[in-house]
Design a protein around this motif. Structure first.
Motif: not given
Length: 265
Positions: A152-164
């Motif tokens: 598949x194609x590259x994406x840059x809007x992947x979901x991520x969060x910071x560890x609190x």
């Protein structure tokens, strides 16, 4: 194809039914020479943070070119994307829901692809078992080719969060219990950098966990007296609280999410 491609498995499926076995069967049907390694199938159900902590603590101990299958997927069957992530030395196949957030924090360079090459999937695709029908076959086919661009194609809007991260609170820092392990040890979100100067050398720390005090800092469990809550830096790099040959969660009557105050003054 590597001689014996390594594929690890991390899920919240548990081991009381057929689900994990099915994942392995799918992988081995496509990639019969795979070496399959279970990291953890008892991630807290539906708990993306617990999944992120699990894979983030484990993946870098595996050889280069290991493929990590991570299925903690409360959004299965919805519009959340399946993704293939290439790190500096490792590959990850997972839902795009933040479960790889610790990987993103620890890897210098990541390339994330939205998996859209449906000819790699099993058919028909179940709405409730993408681990079997999408993630496992993709991990196996990747092990045959190691050609990530085919999926598949590259994406840059992947979901991520910071560890609190701990926050300032008066004369100290306010943190939280991120996880309770099988021994009842409490993994907090404090790290060595948060400890006041001299705490390690002097063996003293001022913690309040769920309102109860912990004052001893040790290097290993056996330095704690029977029944005494102790603090130490755990193998994952976080400050932990334990009771030697006991259960800190029960002794302190706390669980995941409990407030932890570290006095720094």
């Amino acid at each position: 194809m590597a001689a014996n491609p390594i594929v690890t498995l991390t899920t919240d499926y548990g081991t009381n039914d057929h689900l994990v076995g099915v994942l392995k069967g799918v992988i081995l049907s496509i990639l019969p020479n795979a070496t399959l390694v279970d990291i953890n199938h008892h991630v807290t159900p539906f708990d993306i943070l617990d999944g992120a902590l699990t894979i983030g603590s484990a993946y870098h101990y595996f050889p280069a070119r290991t493929i990590h299958l991570v299925v903690v997927d409360p959004g299965v069957g919805t519009q959340r994307r399946p993704i293939l992530v290439s790190g500096d030395q490792h590959y990850f196949v997972a839902p795009d829901n933040g479960v790889l957030s610790m990987v993103y924090e620890r890897e210098q360079n990541v390339l994330v692809r939205h998996i859209t090459a449906g000819h790699y999937f099993l058919s028909p695709i179940s709405n409730t078992f993408h681990g079997r029908d999408i993630f496992a076959p993709v991990a196996a086919w990747l092990g045959k080719s190691m050609q990530t661009e085919a999926f598949g194609e590259e994406v840059t809007d992947f979901v991520r969060f910071s560890i609190p991260r701990p926050k300032m609170d008066g004369a100290g820092l306010k943190g939280v219990v991120l996880r309770v392990d099988a021994f009842g040890n409490l993994l907090t979100n404090f790290t060595a950098e948060d400890l006041p100067a001299g705490a390690v050398e002097e063996g003293k720390v001022k913690l309040k966990v769920g309102g109860k005090g912990v004052q001893r800092f040790v290097q290993t469990f056996a330095q704690g007296a029977a029944g005494e809550p102790i603090a130490f830096l755990g193998s994952s790099g976080f400050l932990e609280v334990a009771v030697n040959r006991g259960n800190a969660a029960r002794t302190l009557a706390v669980n995941r999410g409990a407030e932890v105050i570290l006095e720094t003054a």
